[in-house]
Design an enzyme around this catalytic site. Structure first.
Site, PDB file in Angstrom:
ATOM      1  N   LYS A  85      -8.992  -9.348  -3.458  1.00  0.00           N
ATOM      2  CA  LYS A  85      -7.925  -9.236  -2.449  1.00  0.00           C
ATOM      3  C   LYS A  85      -8.420  -9.835  -1.149  1.00  0.00           C
ATOM      4  O   LYS A  85      -9.443  -9.401  -0.609  1.00  0.00           O
ATOM      5  CB  LYS A  85      -7.628  -7.748  -2.202  1.00  0.00           C
ATOM      6  CG  LYS A  85      -6.422  -7.228  -2.932  1.00  0.00           C
ATOM      7  CD  LYS A  85      -6.305  -5.739  -2.735  1.00  0.00           C
ATOM      8  CE  LYS A  85      -5.127  -5.358  -1.905  1.00  0.00           C
ATOM      9  NZ  LYS A  85      -4.991  -3.896  -1.798  1.00  0.00           N
TER      10      LYS A  85
HETATM   11  C1  E4P Z   1      -1.608  -2.528  -1.417  1.00  0.00           C
HETATM   12  O1  E4P Z   1      -2.387  -3.197  -2.009  1.00  0.00           O
HETATM   13  C2  E4P Z   1      -1.968  -1.499  -0.439  1.00  0.00           C
HETATM   14  O2  E4P Z   1      -3.110  -0.838  -0.932  1.00  0.00           O
HETATM   15  C3  E4P Z   1      -0.927  -0.422  -0.240  1.00  0.00           C
HETATM   16  O3  E4P Z   1       0.200  -0.598  -1.074  1.00  0.00           O
HETATM   17  C4  E4P Z   1      -0.659  -0.044   1.158  1.00  0.00           C
HETATM   18  O4  E4P Z   1       0.270   1.007   1.198  1.00  0.00           O
HETATM   19  P1  E4P Z   1       0.537   1.895   2.502  1.00  0.00           P
HETATM   20  O5  E4P Z   1       1.303   1.071   3.483  1.00  0.00           O
HETATM   21  O6  E4P Z   1       1.357   3.053   2.005  1.00  0.00           O
HETATM   22  O7  E4P Z   1      -0.811   2.300   3.035  1.00  0.00           O
END
Ligand code: E4P
Length: 219
Positions: A85
């Site tokens: 990522k």
């Molecule tokens: C995605 O890869 C993120 O880990 C995640 O969906 C972030 O979600 P949040 O905005 O609820 O922290």
């Protein structure tokens, strides 16, 4: 249609994995911090316990593409499912292009506009992650962004899969799929809320009662 879980809680993942409906896992530095473990440990355990997962995310945290790639090199040899990522910055996109060209799976994260999504697709990202809930928190429609990005992806026949992230409730999840998202990543609570319905529970209670009564009267 793919379902990923957005958590570093491996035991919670295990019990949902048993449903046969889970295809991958995403985490981020906040979720790793909550787990009290290192990212390497979490990834290794996920890869050992769930060898059939298509994607296990490993988020790099660095300023430059070179530093991101150096971090990525410590993650992707851990398992074929490891997906690096990278943030949707110019350095993250450079890293994405180099990793993707080298056959490494990538996920461009923290995407908040169609323009960012276009660049992530062009950089060869395996997945790109628009953050639906965080957009809604800021008075923009997260699902409308998913719709627009999916439109561009289809129109230009790009290979990148649209991974709807930061999805916090079942209705949002369904709309992302309706608008063409290929993957949803969901917190455990949101995944569970997709099958929990008070109407199903009430209907089942009634059927159970009637079944018992019919069994009694028919001997
Ligand atoms: C995605 O890869 C993120 O880990 C995640 O969906 C972030 O979600 P949040 O905005 O609820 O922290």
């Amino acid at each position: 249609m793919r379902f990923f879980l957005d958590t570093a809680d491996v035991d919670a993942i295990a019990s949902r994995y048993e449903t046969g409906l889970i295809d991958g896992v995403t985490t981020n530095p906040t979720l790793i911090l909550k787990s009290g473990r290192t990212q390497h440990d979490v990834i290794k355990e996920l890869a050992e316990r769930f060898p059939l997962m298509e994607s296990i995310s490993a988020e790099v945290v660095a300023e430059t593409a070179d530093e991101m790639i150096a971090q990525a090199e410590t993650f992707y040899p851990l398992a074929p499912a490891v997906t690096i990522k990278v943030p949707c910055t110019v350095e993250g996109l450079k890293a994405c292009k180099r990793l993707s060209d080298g056959g490494i799976k990538t996920n461009v994260t923290l995407v908040f506009s169609v323009a960012q999504a276009c660049l992530a697709m062009k950089a060869g990202a395996t997945y790109l992650s628009p953050f639906v809930g965080r957009l809604n928190d800021n008075s923009f429609s997260g699902v409308e962004l998913i719709k627009a990005i999916c439109g561009v992806q289809k129109e230009h026949r790009m290979e990148t899969k649209i991974l709807a992230a930061s999805v916090r409730e079942a209705h949002q999840a369904s709309r992302c799929l309706l608008y063409g998202a290929h993957v949803l990543t969901l917190p455990i609570k949101t995944f569970d809320s997709m099958y929990n319905s008070v109407l199903t529970r009430e209907g089942l209670d009634l059927f159970n009662r009637d079944y018992a009564e019919a069994s009694l009267s028919n001997g």
